[in-house]
Design an enzyme around this catalytic site. Structure first.
Site, PDB file in Angstrom:
ATOM      1  N   ASP A  13       0.878  -1.187   0.000  1.00  0.00           N
ATOM      2  CA  ASP A  13       0.000   0.000   0.000  1.00  0.00           C
ATOM      3  C   ASP A  13       0.908   1.227   0.000  1.00  0.00           C
ATOM      4  O   ASP A  13       2.120   1.125   0.169  1.00  0.00           O
ATOM      5  CB  ASP A  13      -0.873  -0.006   1.262  1.00  0.00           C
ATOM      6  CG  ASP A  13      -1.779   1.224   1.356  1.00  0.00           C
ATOM      7  OD1 ASP A  13      -2.400   1.584   0.337  1.00  0.00           O
ATOM      8  OD2 ASP A  13      -1.856   1.843   2.430  1.00  0.00           O
ATOM      9  N   SER A  14       0.274   2.403  -0.149  1.00  0.00           N
ATOM     10  CA  SER A  14       1.036   3.643  -0.088  1.00  0.00           C
ATOM     11  C   SER A  14       1.509   3.937   1.344  1.00  0.00           C
ATOM     12  O   SER A  14       2.389   4.764   1.531  1.00  0.00           O
ATOM     13  CB  SER A  14       0.157   4.799  -0.563  1.00  0.00           C
ATOM     14  OG  SER A  14      -0.994   4.886   0.253  1.00  0.00           O
ATOM     15  N   TYR A  45      -0.985   8.319  -2.606  1.00  0.00           N
ATOM     16  CA  TYR A  45      -1.018   7.975  -4.031  1.00  0.00           C
ATOM     17  C   TYR A  45      -2.235   8.620  -4.723  1.00  0.00           C
ATOM     18  O   TYR A  45      -2.230   8.809  -5.939  1.00  0.00           O
ATOM     19  CB  TYR A  45      -1.162   6.457  -4.206  1.00  0.00           C
ATOM     20  CG  TYR A  45       0.118   5.664  -4.056  1.00  0.00           C
ATOM     21  CD1 TYR A  45       1.291   6.230  -3.558  1.00  0.00           C
ATOM     22  CD2 TYR A  45       0.144   4.313  -4.423  1.00  0.00           C
ATOM     23  CE1 TYR A  45       2.442   5.467  -3.423  1.00  0.00           C
ATOM     24  CE2 TYR A  45       1.305   3.558  -4.303  1.00  0.00           C
ATOM     25  CZ  TYR A  45       2.442   4.142  -3.800  1.00  0.00           C
ATOM     26  OH  TYR A  45       3.579   3.378  -3.680  1.00  0.00           O
ATOM     27  N   GLY A  46      -3.259   8.894  -3.930  1.00  0.00           N
ATOM     28  CA  GLY A  46      -4.562   9.281  -4.489  1.00  0.00           C
ATOM     29  C   GLY A  46      -4.568  10.548  -5.310  1.00  0.00           C
ATOM     30  O   GLY A  46      -5.476  10.787  -6.096  1.00  0.00           O
ATOM     31  N   CYS A  76      -4.290  -1.615  -1.832  1.00  0.00           N
ATOM     32  CA  CYS A  76      -4.485  -0.184  -2.051  1.00  0.00           C
ATOM     33  C   CYS A  76      -5.482  -0.050  -3.204  1.00  0.00           C
ATOM     34  O   CYS A  76      -5.257  -0.614  -4.281  1.00  0.00           O
ATOM     35  CB  CYS A  76      -3.140   0.430  -2.436  1.00  0.00           C
ATOM     36  SG  CYS A  76      -3.235   2.126  -3.026  1.00  0.00           S
ATOM     37  N   ASN A  77      -6.580   0.640  -2.950  1.00  0.00           N
ATOM     38  CA  ASN A  77      -7.596   0.788  -4.006  1.00  0.00           C
ATOM     39  C   ASN A  77      -7.052   1.584  -5.187  1.00  0.00           C
ATOM     40  O   ASN A  77      -7.343   1.288  -6.343  1.00  0.00           O
ATOM     41  CB  ASN A  77      -8.827   1.513  -3.461  1.00  0.00           C
ATOM     42  CG  ASN A  77      -9.630   0.644  -2.519  1.00  0.00           C
ATOM     43  OD1 ASN A  77     -10.612   0.049  -2.917  1.00  0.00           O
ATOM     44  ND2 ASN A  77      -9.200   0.544  -1.272  1.00  0.00           N
ATOM     45  N   THR A  78      -6.265   2.615  -4.884  1.00  0.00           N
ATOM     46  CA  THR A  78      -5.754   3.498  -5.930  1.00  0.00           C
ATOM     47  C   THR A  78      -4.864   2.714  -6.897  1.00  0.00           C
ATOM     48  O   THR A  78      -5.046   2.776  -8.121  1.00  0.00           O
ATOM     49  CB  THR A  78      -4.965   4.663  -5.291  1.00  0.00           C
ATOM     50  OG1 THR A  78      -5.790   5.250  -4.278  1.00  0.00           O
ATOM     51  CG2 THR A  78      -4.574   5.694  -6.307  1.00  0.00           C
ATOM     52  N   GLU A 155      -3.021   8.747   8.161  1.00  0.00           N
ATOM     53  CA  GLU A 155      -1.555   8.633   8.274  1.00  0.00           C
ATOM     54  C   GLU A 155      -1.054   9.469   9.472  1.00  0.00           C
ATOM     55  O   GLU A 155      -0.079   9.120  10.121  1.00  0.00           O
ATOM     56  CB  GLU A 155      -0.867   9.116   6.988  1.00  0.00           C
ATOM     57  CG  GLU A 155      -1.031   8.165   5.801  1.00  0.00           C
ATOM     58  CD  GLU A 155      -0.179   6.891   5.888  1.00  0.00           C
ATOM     59  OE1 GLU A 155       0.925   6.946   6.449  1.00  0.00           O
ATOM     60  OE2 GLU A 155      -0.633   5.840   5.387  1.00  0.00           O
ATOM     61  N   CYS A 187     -11.015   2.880   0.111  1.00  0.00           N
ATOM     62  CA  CYS A 187      -9.603   3.225   0.351  1.00  0.00           C
ATOM     63  C   CYS A 187      -9.246   2.413   1.584  1.00  0.00           C
ATOM     64  O   CYS A 187     -10.014   2.397   2.562  1.00  0.00           O
ATOM     65  CB  CYS A 187      -9.447   4.719   0.625  1.00  0.00           C
ATOM     66  SG  CYS A 187      -7.802   5.164   1.226  1.00  0.00           S
ATOM     67  N   THR A 188      -8.115   1.723   1.532  1.00  0.00           N
ATOM     68  CA  THR A 188      -7.806   0.797   2.630  1.00  0.00           C
ATOM     69  C   THR A 188      -7.488   1.515   3.941  1.00  0.00           C
ATOM     70  O   THR A 188      -7.404   0.888   4.989  1.00  0.00           O
ATOM     71  CB  THR A 188      -6.645  -0.144   2.240  1.00  0.00           C
ATOM     72  OG1 THR A 188      -5.549   0.645   1.751  1.00  0.00           O
ATOM     73  CG2 THR A 188      -7.074  -1.117   1.159  1.00  0.00           C
ATOM     74  N   HIS A 189      -7.330   2.832   3.871  1.00  0.00           N
ATOM     75  CA  HIS A 189      -7.159   3.600   5.112  1.00  0.00           C
ATOM     76  C   HIS A 189      -8.491   3.761   5.860  1.00  0.00           C
ATOM     77  O   HIS A 189      -8.506   3.952   7.069  1.00  0.00           O
ATOM     78  CB  HIS A 189      -6.621   5.001   4.808  1.00  0.00           C
ATOM     79  CG  HIS A 189      -5.154   5.042   4.479  1.00  0.00           C
ATOM     80  ND1 HIS A 189      -4.647   4.575   3.294  1.00  0.00           N
ATOM     81  CD2 HIS A 189      -4.087   5.515   5.185  1.00  0.00           C
ATOM     82  CE1 HIS A 189      -3.325   4.760   3.274  1.00  0.00           C
ATOM     83  NE2 HIS A 189      -2.968   5.322   4.418  1.00  0.00           N
TER      84      HIS A 189
HETATM   85  N1  DGL Z   1      -4.838   3.282   0.891  1.00  0.00           N
HETATM   86  C1  DGL Z   1      -4.842   3.650  -0.457  1.00  0.00           C
HETATM   87  C2  DGL Z   1      -6.114   3.316  -1.177  1.00  0.00           C
HETATM   88  O1  DGL Z   1      -6.707   2.315  -0.824  1.00  0.00           O
HETATM   89  C3  DGL Z   1      -4.151   4.883  -0.916  1.00  0.00           C
HETATM   90  C4  DGL Z   1      -4.451   6.174  -0.272  1.00  0.00           C
HETATM   91  C5  DGL Z   1      -3.472   7.204  -0.792  1.00  0.00           C
HETATM   92  O2  DGL Z   1      -2.269   6.946  -0.732  1.00  0.00           O
HETATM   93  O3  DGL Z   1      -3.921   8.248  -1.279  1.00  0.00           O
HETATM   94  O4  DGL Z   1      -6.522   3.959  -2.104  1.00  0.00           O
END
Ligand code: DGL
Length: 273
Positions: A13-14, A45-46, A76-78, A155, A187-189
């Protein structure tokens, strides 16, 4: 004992968000080893372009391959939305993302056929959730919403914080007028903010965390490919953690959410891969 079946799963993931997926793999596939990489130097990453996300994903995959992983989960979804199809073509081991499993479970469980998806700007802009859900059932309406501030707040560790709560309320205002009965935490966050989401959307909206479905998809994949671990995870460190920056901070965060004592996280120069 050194068969490929006992090799680890690469998960990336990011940043810390992918730990929500690693956590489900630990719970649901307790025999599997994991090598986790969090790109803490380059998060988020988004807000990045597709080309950049593909380049980052390629570097991380090259690193994970040096760890002899038998399969990779893009947690990571992105990166799942923007890079999975591209990197899959180049790889000789199985790789899965989180978007497809999340889209499938949401399409199967909505009752009123109105689904909300929240994620990064890149994920929302890719419209991949909408595409996949509508390919399962074209009668479903999917409303996508970018929530760019939420990943940085997670984060930062502001999980139970009134500022984070107001930001979520603001983002969800319009979405809540759309009569959705299902909201995908795309988003996995975001599963780390689940209790705040529940409080805001209420009990009538089902929150979908694609992490659980991804762990189930991984299980099916490993069985199908005859790659499932054969033994028990007996060694002292079945889970290894790597980041591109701020390793100690990552260790503290990981210990606050994982059912496992993370002793050490190693920092690696990811740009060199
Ligand atoms: N956790 C990530 C996702 O699922 C990335 C979030 C990010 O880095 O912007 O999209």
């Amino acid at each position: 004992m050194n068969s490929i079946k006992n090799a680890p799963i690469g998960v990336f993931d990011s940043g810390v968000g992918g730990l929500t997926v690693a956590r489900e793999i630990m719970r649901n596939l307790p025999m599997e080893r994991i090598v986790y990489f969090g790109d803490t130097a380059r998060v988020p990453y988004g807000s990045k372009s597709k080309d950049t996300i593909i380049r980052y994903s390629r570097q991380i995959i090259r690193f994970l391959k040096t760890q002899d992983v038998k399969a990779i989960v893009i947690a990571c979804n992105t990166a799942s939305a923007l890079a999975l199809e591209e990197v899959k073509k180049e790889l000789d081991i199985p790789i899965i993302g989180v978007v497809k499993p999340g889209a499938k479970v949401a399409a199967e469980t909505t009752r009123n056929k109105r689904i909300g998806v929240i994620g990064t700007a890149a994920t929302a802009g890719s419209h991949l959730y909408r595409e996949l859900i509508c390919s399962i059932n074209p009668e479903i309406t999917v409303i996508e919403k970018a929530c760019s501030l939420l990943c940085p707040l997670v984060e930062e560790g502001w999980l139970k914080d009134e500022i984070t709560e107001s930001v979520i309320r603001r983002y969800l205002e319009d979405l809540m007028e759309e009569s959705i009965d299902t909201l995908i935490l795309g988003c996995t966050h975001y599963p780390l903010l689940r209790s705040t989401f529940s409080k805001i959307v209420g009990e009538h909206v089902n929150l979908v965390n694609p992490a659980y479905e991804t762990a189930q998809e991984l299980k099916r994949l490993l069985d199908r490919e005859h790659l499932a671990s054969e033994g028990t995870v007996e060694e002292e460190f079945p889970y290894r953690f790597y980041v591109s920056d701020a390793a100690e901070r990552f260790t503290d965060f990981a210990n606050s959410i994982l059912p496992y004592d993370v002793r050490i996280t190693k920092q690696i120069p990811i740009e060199e891969y």
